[in-house]
Design a protein around this motif. Structure first.
Motif, PDB file in Angstrom:
ATOM      1  N   ILE A 120      -7.293  -1.803   5.060  1.00  0.00           N
ATOM      2  CA  ILE A 120      -6.601  -3.139   4.528  1.00  0.00           C
ATOM      3  C   ILE A 120      -5.219  -2.606   4.790  1.00  0.00           C
ATOM      4  CG2 ILE A 120      -5.972  -4.080   2.377  1.00  0.00           C
ATOM      5  CD1 ILE A 120      -8.721  -3.182   1.216  1.00  0.00           C
ATOM      6  N   SER A 121      -4.679  -3.922   5.483  1.00  0.00           N
ATOM      7  CA  SER A 121      -3.004  -3.725   5.990  1.00  0.00           C
ATOM      8  C   SER A 121      -2.297  -4.953   5.383  1.00  0.00           C
ATOM      9  CB  SER A 121      -3.036  -3.912   7.521  1.00  0.00           C
ATOM     10  OG  SER A 121      -3.582  -4.954   8.057  1.00  0.00           O
ATOM     11  N   GLY A 122      -1.052  -4.920   5.384  1.00  0.00           N
ATOM     12  CA  GLY A 122      -0.217  -5.977   4.966  1.00  0.00           C
ATOM     13  C   GLY A 122       0.974  -6.007   5.876  1.00  0.00           C
ATOM     14  N   VAL A 123       1.922  -6.871   5.361  1.00  0.00           N
ATOM     15  CA  VAL A 123       3.505  -7.078   6.029  1.00  0.00           C
ATOM     16  C   VAL A 123       4.260  -7.378   4.926  1.00  0.00           C
ATOM     17  CG1 VAL A 123       4.620  -8.316   7.678  1.00  0.00           C
ATOM     18  CG2 VAL A 123       2.190  -8.279   7.930  1.00  0.00           C
ATOM     19  N   ASP A 124       5.438  -6.645   5.292  1.00  0.00           N
ATOM     20  CA  ASP A 124       6.540  -6.841   4.310  1.00  0.00           C
ATOM     21  C   ASP A 124       7.164  -5.372   3.802  1.00  0.00           C
ATOM     22  OD1 ASP A 124       6.732  -9.536   4.307  1.00  0.00           O
ATOM     23  OD2 ASP A 124       5.819  -9.956   2.556  1.00  0.00           O
ATOM     24  N   GLY A 125       6.445  -4.226   3.386  1.00  0.00           N
ATOM     25  CA  GLY A 125       6.961  -2.975   2.904  1.00  0.00           C
ATOM     26  C   GLY A 125       7.688  -3.039   1.682  1.00  0.00           C
ATOM     27  N   THR A 126       6.740  -3.847   0.703  1.00  0.00           N
ATOM     28  CA  THR A 126       7.196  -3.970  -0.481  1.00  0.00           C
ATOM     29  C   THR A 126       7.077  -2.550  -1.493  1.00  0.00           C
ATOM     30  OG1 THR A 126       5.323  -5.016  -1.251  1.00  0.00           O
ATOM     31  CG2 THR A 126       7.004  -6.237  -0.399  1.00  0.00           C
ATOM     32  N   PRO A 127       7.482  -2.584  -2.623  1.00  0.00           N
ATOM     33  CA  PRO A 127       7.041  -1.548  -3.468  1.00  0.00           C
ATOM     34  C   PRO A 127       5.706  -1.381  -4.049  1.00  0.00           C
ATOM     35  CG  PRO A 127       9.382  -2.065  -4.078  1.00  0.00           C
ATOM     36  CD  PRO A 127       8.860  -3.193  -3.000  1.00  0.00           C
ATOM     37  N   ASP A 128       5.146  -2.682  -4.262  1.00  0.00           N
ATOM     38  CA  ASP A 128       3.982  -2.593  -4.726  1.00  0.00           C
ATOM     39  C   ASP A 128       2.896  -2.288  -3.625  1.00  0.00           C
ATOM     40  OD1 ASP A 128       4.177  -4.916  -3.512  1.00  0.00           O
ATOM     41  OD2 ASP A 128       3.209  -6.055  -4.837  1.00  0.00           O
ATOM     42  N   GLY A 129       3.392  -2.576  -2.246  1.00  0.00           N
ATOM     43  CA  GLY A 129       2.537  -2.002  -0.997  1.00  0.00           C
ATOM     44  C   GLY A 129       2.622  -0.549  -0.913  1.00  0.00           C
ATOM     45  N   PHE A 130       3.740  -0.022  -1.388  1.00  0.00           N
ATOM     46  CA  PHE A 130       3.856   1.173  -0.924  1.00  0.00           C
ATOM     47  C   PHE A 130       3.004   2.157  -2.050  1.00  0.00           C
ATOM     48  CE2 PHE A 130       8.528   0.870   0.726  1.00  0.00           C
ATOM     49  CZ  PHE A 130       7.980   0.281   1.883  1.00  0.00           C
ATOM     50  N   GLU A 131       2.982   1.601  -3.213  1.00  0.00           N
ATOM     51  CA  GLU A 131       2.115   2.367  -4.398  1.00  0.00           C
ATOM     52  C   GLU A 131       0.893   2.249  -3.809  1.00  0.00           C
ATOM     53  OE1 GLU A 131       1.953   4.300  -7.543  1.00  0.00           O
ATOM     54  OE2 GLU A 131       3.793   3.814  -7.000  1.00  0.00           O
ATOM     55  N   ALA A 132       0.327   1.189  -3.344  1.00  0.00           N
ATOM     56  CA  ALA A 132      -1.173   0.882  -2.862  1.00  0.00           C
ATOM     57  C   ALA A 132      -1.346   1.864  -1.729  1.00  0.00           C
ATOM     58  CB  ALA A 132      -1.389  -0.705  -2.709  1.00  0.00           C
ATOM     59  N   ILE A 133      -0.709   2.148  -1.076  1.00  0.00           N
ATOM     60  CA  ILE A 133      -1.023   3.068   0.217  1.00  0.00           C
ATOM     61  C   ILE A 133      -0.979   4.308  -0.702  1.00  0.00           C
ATOM     62  CG2 ILE A 133       0.177   4.277   2.008  1.00  0.00           C
ATOM     63  CD1 ILE A 133       1.764   1.625   2.562  1.00  0.00           C
ATOM     64  N   LYS A 134      -0.333   5.048  -1.427  1.00  0.00           N
ATOM     65  CA  LYS A 134      -0.187   6.125  -2.065  1.00  0.00           C
ATOM     66  C   LYS A 134      -1.440   6.401  -2.875  1.00  0.00           C
ATOM     67  CE  LYS A 134       3.766   6.242  -4.206  1.00  0.00           C
ATOM     68  NZ  LYS A 134       4.813   6.627  -5.110  1.00  0.00           N
ATOM     69  N   ASP A 135      -1.993   5.478  -3.431  1.00  0.00           N
ATOM     70  CA  ASP A 135      -3.429   5.524  -4.459  1.00  0.00           C
ATOM     71  C   ASP A 135      -4.506   5.367  -3.538  1.00  0.00           C
ATOM     72  OD1 ASP A 135      -3.549   2.849  -4.493  1.00  0.00           O
ATOM     73  OD2 ASP A 135      -2.568   2.725  -6.619  1.00  0.00           O
ATOM     74  N   GLY A 136      -4.172   4.786  -2.305  1.00  0.00           N
ATOM     75  CA  GLY A 136      -5.654   4.554  -1.557  1.00  0.00           C
ATOM     76  C   GLY A 136      -6.199   3.261  -1.305  1.00  0.00           C
ATOM     77  N   ARG A 137      -5.472   2.133  -2.097  1.00  0.00           N
ATOM     78  CA  ARG A 137      -5.983   0.826  -2.296  1.00  0.00           C
ATOM     79  C   ARG A 137      -5.849   0.121  -0.643  1.00  0.00           C
ATOM     80  NH1 ARG A 137      -3.126  -1.950  -6.296  1.00  0.00           N
ATOM     81  NH2 ARG A 137      -1.594  -0.024  -6.487  1.00  0.00           N
ATOM     82  N   ILE A 138      -4.761   0.466  -0.105  1.00  0.00           N
ATOM     83  CA  ILE A 138      -4.536  -0.109   1.139  1.00  0.00           C
ATOM     84  C   ILE A 138      -4.076   0.860   2.228  1.00  0.00           C
ATOM     85  CG2 ILE A 138      -3.591  -2.348   0.045  1.00  0.00           C
ATOM     86  CD1 ILE A 138      -0.867  -1.826   1.370  1.00  0.00           C
ATOM     87  N   THR A 139      -4.396   0.637   3.301  1.00  0.00           N
ATOM     88  CA  THR A 139      -4.157   1.283   4.403  1.00  0.00           C
ATOM     89  C   THR A 139      -2.566   1.613   4.906  1.00  0.00           C
ATOM     90  OG1 THR A 139      -6.164   1.107   5.311  1.00  0.00           O
ATOM     91  CG2 THR A 139      -4.826   2.255   6.732  1.00  0.00           C
ATOM     92  N   GLY A 140      -2.048   0.470   5.292  1.00  0.00           N
ATOM     93  CA  GLY A 140      -0.716   0.267   5.850  1.00  0.00           C
ATOM     94  C   GLY A 140      -0.090  -1.052   5.730  1.00  0.00           C
TER      95      GLY A 140
END
Length: 334
Positions: A267-287
């Protein structure tokens, strides 16, 4: 006292009074309404720099303020304005083009010298931007640009390269899939220029990978986390998905919420936001691909101040970098 002596004394008093008055006119203190030599542009300078202690009056009109990316834009704009001594007014158009047109017109009426805005509709906002520019306002597009923005008198654009961001994101997914798999895509609003450009980037990369298959049509989730989560929940009951590519982090987080942590789905996204970073750390999204929305706003305000101060820009296309962020480097960007 005889008449001759009285007339002589009266004449002497008149002469003394004339001398005293003449000395007053020779004082080195200038009249109250005079200006020092060479400073007769003082009143013009005051009008040029606004009424708040000489600060330039700048308005920032955002598409909306409902996700982490837009909050980062707001905060960076406020920080840069404070650094440069700018009087900044921030408005949200709440995703409505008519509202944004009205806000631009109101800012012109209120004497704002520069307007930065992220167009809700790149075609529909062009005339409003041109009218503002024709009125002498410095107009700058941030995040995305109006159609034929230079023809509309827009002074500069400050954004990320959305096509490149889409290419970077899809290439990372293609590499993780080893060039083969079933995918689905979540998009922003169908008329949004940035979203369309990111989709162009996706398609550029997918053309090189015939074994990567879109098993369902892209879904417009309007940048919204809840809509994305509901959409992906329905997809997961109907399709076997190897990857979900999202045009922003908010929708990626929604997809990650639906799939759950460490689901095995890329699962990937665009923007590099704090909620995206948090989701990367806990394994909900890939990058995610960071475009640094805060820098887009800060660069736009800096450009506006340069132009208002009579300076020139080295370039009127200000582009931030794209960076892929995943579990291996997310700690460097928090």
């Amino acid at each position: 006292m005889n008449k001759k002596k009285f007339l002589a004394m009266l004449l002497a008093c008149v002469m003394l009074l004339a001398v005293a008055t003449g000395c007053g006119n020779n004082s080195t203190t200038p009249p109250v309404d005079s200006a020092p030599a060479g400073d007769d542009a003082g009143s013009d300078a005051a009008s040029d720099t606004g009424s708040n202690g000489g600060a330039y009056k700048v308005a920032l009109i955002q598409q909306h303020q409902t996700n982490a990316f837009q909050i980062a834009v707001t905060e960076a704009a406020e920080a840069k304005a404070a650094e440069l001594g700018v009087e900044l007014k921030i408005l949200s158009a709440d995703q409505d083009a008519a509202t944004q047109i009205s806000q631009i017109e109101q800012c012109v009426t209120e004497g704002y010298q520069a307007i930065l805005f992220e167009p809700v509709d790149p075609d529909g906002l062009r005339d409003a931007a041109k009218n503002a520019a024709d009125a002498g306002v410095v107009v700058i597009n941030i995040i995305s640009a109006c159609t034929d923005w230079e023809g509309a008198g827009i002074a500069a654009v400050s954004y990320g390269n959305n096509v490149k961001a889409g290419e970077t994101e899809m290439q990372q997914v293609a590499d993780l899939l080893n060039g083969k798999g079933n995918i689905a895509i979540l998009t922003g609003p169908s008329a949004d220029a940035g979203g369309l450009q990111r989709m162009e980037g996706y398609e550029n990369i997918l053309a090189n990978y015939p074994d990567i298959v879109q098993v369902v049509s892209p879904a417009d989730c309007a940048w919204d986390t809840a809509q994305a989560q509901a959409t992906v929940e329905s997809w997961l009951s109907a399709y076997d998905l190897d990857a979900i590519i999202c045009e922003n982090d908010g929708m990626a987080v929604g997809a990650g919420n639906a799939a759950g942590a460490n689901s095995g789905i890329i699962i990937s996204g665009v923007d590099g936001t704090p909620d995206g970073f948090e989701a990367i750390k806990d394994g909900r999204i890939t990058g995610t691909v960071s475009q640094n929305g805060g820098a887009m706003a800060a660069n736009g305000i800096e450009a506006a101040v340069t132009l208002l101060s009579g300076g020139t820009l080295e370039t009127n296309v200000l582009v931030t970098d794209n960076t892929w962020i995943d579990a291996s480097n997310v700690a460097d960007y928090e």
